[in-house]
Scaffold this motif. Structure first.
Motif, PDB file in Angstrom:
ATOM      1  N   GLN A   1       0.818  -1.209   0.000  1.00 50.70           N
ATOM      2  CA  GLN A   1       0.000   0.000   0.000  1.00 50.70           C
ATOM      3  C   GLN A   1       0.856   1.264   0.000  1.00 50.70           C
ATOM      4  O   GLN A   1       0.379   2.338  -0.373  1.00 50.70           O
ATOM      5  CB  GLN A   1      -0.922  -0.011   1.219  1.00 50.70           C
ATOM      6  N   SER A   2       2.110   1.150   0.426  1.00 57.93           N
ATOM      7  CA  SER A   2       3.018   2.291   0.480  1.00 57.93           C
ATOM      8  C   SER A   2       4.097   2.239  -0.588  1.00 57.93           C
ATOM      9  O   SER A   2       4.994   3.080  -0.605  1.00 57.93           O
ATOM     10  CB  SER A   2       3.677   2.360   1.867  1.00 57.93           C
ATOM     11  N   MET A   3       4.031   1.251  -1.476  1.00 53.39           N
ATOM     12  CA  MET A   3       5.022   1.117  -2.541  1.00 53.39           C
ATOM     13  C   MET A   3       4.507   1.761  -3.834  1.00 53.39           C
ATOM     14  O   MET A   3       3.356   2.171  -3.917  1.00 53.39           O
ATOM     15  CB  MET A   3       5.337  -0.366  -2.779  1.00 53.39           C
ATOM     16  N   ALA A   4       5.374   1.836  -4.821  1.00 49.38           N
ATOM     17  CA  ALA A   4       5.002   2.402  -6.121  1.00 49.38           C
ATOM     18  C   ALA A   4       4.226   1.366  -6.932  1.00 49.38           C
ATOM     19  O   ALA A   4       4.627   0.939  -8.013  1.00 49.38           O
ATOM     20  CB  ALA A   4       6.250   2.855  -6.877  1.00 49.38           C
ATOM     21  N   TYR A   5       3.091   0.957  -6.374  1.00 49.07           N
ATOM     22  CA  TYR A   5       2.195  -0.031  -6.977  1.00 49.07           C
ATOM     23  C   TYR A   5       0.811   0.598  -7.118  1.00 49.07           C
ATOM     24  O   TYR A   5       0.534   1.655  -6.557  1.00 49.07           O
ATOM     25  CB  TYR A   5       2.095  -1.280  -6.089  1.00 49.07           C
ATOM     26  N   THR A   6      -0.089  -0.089  -7.803  1.00 49.85           N
ATOM     27  CA  THR A   6      -1.414   0.475  -8.079  1.00 49.85           C
ATOM     28  C   THR A   6      -2.502   0.005  -7.119  1.00 49.85           C
ATOM     29  O   THR A   6      -3.646   0.432  -7.237  1.00 49.85           O
ATOM     30  CB  THR A   6      -1.858   0.114  -9.514  1.00 49.85           C
ATOM     31  N   GLU A   7      -2.170  -0.888  -6.179  1.00 49.45           N
ATOM     32  CA  GLU A   7      -3.211  -1.436  -5.306  1.00 49.45           C
ATOM     33  C   GLU A   7      -3.944  -0.361  -4.517  1.00 49.45           C
ATOM     34  O   GLU A   7      -5.172  -0.396  -4.376  1.00 49.45           O
ATOM     35  CB  GLU A   7      -2.600  -2.478  -4.353  1.00 49.45           C
ATOM     36  N   SER A   8      -3.218   0.611  -3.985  1.00 47.42           N
ATOM     37  CA  SER A   8      -3.866   1.654  -3.182  1.00 47.42           C
ATOM     38  C   SER A   8      -4.798   2.515  -4.034  1.00 47.42           C
ATOM     39  O   SER A   8      -5.930   2.816  -3.632  1.00 47.42           O
ATOM     40  CB  SER A   8      -2.805   2.542  -2.513  1.00 47.42           C
ATOM     41  N   LEU A   9      -4.321   2.912  -5.203  1.00 44.94           N
ATOM     42  CA  LEU A   9      -5.133   3.742  -6.098  1.00 44.94           C
ATOM     43  C   LEU A   9      -6.387   2.996  -6.533  1.00 44.94           C
ATOM     44  O   LEU A   9      -7.500   3.550  -6.504  1.00 44.94           O
ATOM     45  CB  LEU A   9      -4.303   4.154  -7.310  1.00 44.94           C
ATOM     46  N   PHE A  10      -6.234   1.747  -6.916  1.00 46.53           N
ATOM     47  CA  PHE A  10      -7.383   0.969  -7.367  1.00 46.53           C
ATOM     48  C   PHE A  10      -8.372   0.720  -6.229  1.00 46.53           C
ATOM     49  O   PHE A  10      -9.596   0.799  -6.420  1.00 46.53           O
ATOM     50  CB  PHE A  10      -6.934  -0.364  -7.972  1.00 46.53           C
ATOM     51  N   THR A  11      -7.855   0.444  -5.028  1.00 45.96           N
ATOM     52  CA  THR A  11      -8.737   0.216  -3.882  1.00 45.96           C
ATOM     53  C   THR A  11      -9.527   1.471  -3.552  1.00 45.96           C
ATOM     54  O   THR A  11     -10.728   1.399  -3.225  1.00 45.96           O
ATOM     55  CB  THR A  11      -7.934  -0.245  -2.656  1.00 45.96           C
ATOM     56  N   ALA A  12      -8.883   2.643  -3.621  1.00 47.12           N
ATOM     57  CA  ALA A  12      -9.576   3.903  -3.358  1.00 47.12           C
ATOM     58  C   ALA A  12     -10.727   4.104  -4.338  1.00 47.12           C
ATOM     59  O   ALA A  12     -11.866   4.425  -3.938  1.00 47.12           O
ATOM     60  CB  ALA A  12      -8.592   5.069  -3.446  1.00 47.12           C
ATOM     61  N   LEU A  13     -10.454   3.917  -5.621  1.00 47.03           N
ATOM     62  CA  LEU A  13     -11.494   4.088  -6.635  1.00 47.03           C
ATOM     63  C   LEU A  13     -12.603   3.045  -6.478  1.00 47.03           C
ATOM     64  O   LEU A  13     -13.794   3.361  -6.587  1.00 47.03           O
ATOM     65  CB  LEU A  13     -10.868   3.984  -8.031  1.00 47.03           C
ATOM     66  N   SER A  14     -12.220   1.807  -6.178  1.00 41.25           N
ATOM     67  CA  SER A  14     -13.215   0.740  -6.020  1.00 41.25           C
ATOM     68  C   SER A  14     -14.109   0.980  -4.809  1.00 41.25           C
ATOM     69  O   SER A  14     -15.328   0.770  -4.872  1.00 41.25           O
ATOM     70  CB  SER A  14     -12.508  -0.617  -5.878  1.00 41.25           C
ATOM     71  N   ALA A  15     -13.508   1.394  -3.698  1.00 40.06           N
ATOM     72  CA  ALA A  15     -14.293   1.615  -2.478  1.00 40.06           C
ATOM     73  C   ALA A  15     -15.366   2.677  -2.701  1.00 40.06           C
ATOM     74  O   ALA A  15     -16.536   2.474  -2.345  1.00 40.06           O
ATOM     75  CB  ALA A  15     -13.364   2.013  -1.330  1.00 40.06           C
ATOM     76  N   PHE A  16     -14.980   3.790  -3.302  1.00 33.50           N
ATOM     77  CA  PHE A  16     -15.962   4.852  -3.517  1.00 33.50           C
ATOM     78  C   PHE A  16     -16.950   4.494  -4.629  1.00 33.50           C
ATOM     79  O   PHE A  16     -18.103   4.927  -4.601  1.00 33.50           O
ATOM     80  CB  PHE A  16     -15.263   6.174  -3.803  1.00 33.50           C
TER      81      PHE A  16
END
Length: 375
Positions: free
Chosen positions: A148-163
């Motif tokens: 979640q703190s690395m240069a990966y897309t999981e955090s960005l995708f999770t944010a968009l998916s949650a909302f």
């Protein structure tokens, strides 16, 4: 799901939502700060810097795309990675004094905070405020939360998916469609979100609910994912170009979990690397948690979304080491645990979360400095 079509949120609504969510975001931020501190201390005894490990593996590919575009590597290898994240990194680079890799880590860190807000909001909608807070914090202390703190897309995708899922629960069809379209530019597994939003919208259309809004939401939802797949097809000269790159260059295709089952069986029957053992445990636990959500009668679109994310991770061949990371966007799998913690005494819940946080940051150090493959 509520039976009315909600209107667009006002500024006052956002202010109220922020006041509700701030403990969840703040406590989640503590898990990220704790991780950064532990990794910074750990890095002093290794030749690798904190910045290097946080921007490694897939992060290096995203940085390359941000700097030089998809033509940077011959053969189109980078086209397997979806464009929203590297484009955001490039955009930030226009105004930021930081390096491209640092900008990538910064975007991921900010996106993780937004994801925590979205996760809280879904938990609060489904249960109550305490459950929402605990759901966000639990997401921050899972074994592979380092990603979640690395240069990966999981955090960005999770944010968009949650909302997007929150908008779907509230029948904000256009918002759900727009967010899903944007999420579709983030990761290939966004097809799970596209499918769920599209199906729920289709059912609303058939039932003649909410007028024109489900039509618009359902038609918007696939545009990002489908648009990128078609763009890659056009660039490669074959309609299945993206899937071809995945299979021939990245050596990954969908095999319905047969390779994952073989690796899991070998992992449990021999002395195996710690990461493979943890991944196996996480996948088994995820299946159990999904079943508990079914028993708890979680709204079916949320069960379907979680199941599709889980299936896409388990069903893909190769990269067994990454499968626990790939299910991070299925945050609703943690809902049974959040509900259970919400019913316990605060002191007991705090002790459990402290233990989980300590375990998570220790494992983060292992993944960053000892484990040699991608997390």
């Amino acid at each position: 799901m509520h039976a009315h079509a909600a209107t667009a949120p006002s500024g006052r609504t956002w202010a109220v939502a922020a006041r509700l969510a701030w403990p969840a975001v703040a406590l989640y931020a503590v898990t990220r700060v704790l991780t950064f501190v532990v990794l910074a201390i750990w890095s002093r005894s290794t030749p690798e810097s904190l910045g290097k490990v946080l921007g490694d593996f897939d992060g290096a590919h995203y940085v390359l795309i941000a700097d030089k575009g998809y033509d940077a590597v011959a053969g189109g290898k980078e086209m397997a990675l979806f464009p929203l994240y590297p484009m955001l990194v490039r955009g930030l680079g226009w105004v930021s004094p930081l390096s491209t890799a640092q900008n990538a880590i910064l975007i991921s860190a900010v996106a993780s905070l937004v994801a925590a807000w979205g996760i809280f909001a879904v938990g609060n909608h489904l249960a109550d405020r305490r459950t929402g807070i605990l759901l966000a914090v639990l997401w921050g202390v899972v074994p592979h939360a380092l990603v979640q703190s690395m240069a990966y897309t999981e955090s960005l995708f999770t944010a968009l998916s949650a909302f997007a899922l929150l908008a779907l629960l509230r029948r904000n069809w256009v918002t759900a469609g727009v967010l899903t379209a944007v999420a579709g530019l983030t990761r290939p597994s966004a097809i799970a979100l596209v499918g769920v939003v599209g199906l729920v919208a289709l059912i609303a259309v058939v039932r003649r609910q909410d007028g024109w809004r489900p039509w618009v939401g359902g038609l918007l939802a696939p545009l990002g994912w489908l648009g990128y797949i078609l763009w890659v097809g056009n660039q490669t000269g074959r309609i299945d170009g993206w899937f071809h790159i995945q299979k021939t260059i990245w050596r990954s295709s969908f095999d319905f979990g047969s390779s994952a089952f073989r690796v899991a069986k070998k992992t449990l029957s021999t002395a195996s690397a710690l990461d493979f053992t943890v991944v196996t445990f996480v996948l088994v636990a995820a299946i159990l948690l999904l079943a508990l959500n079914v028993v708890d009668r979680l709204p079916w679109p949320l069960i379907l979304y979680s199941a599709l994310i889980l299936i896409s991770a388990i069903g893909a061949s190769n990269y067994y080491n990454a499968k626990a990371r790939l299910i991070l966007p299925a945050f609703l799998l943690l809902l049974p645990a959040a509900r259970a913690l919400a019913r316990t005494q605060i002191s007991k819940a705090a002790l459990i979360l402290t233990f989980l946080a300590a375990t998570s940051v220790t494992f983060a150090g292992y993944l960053a400095f000892i484990w040699k493959l991608s997390p």
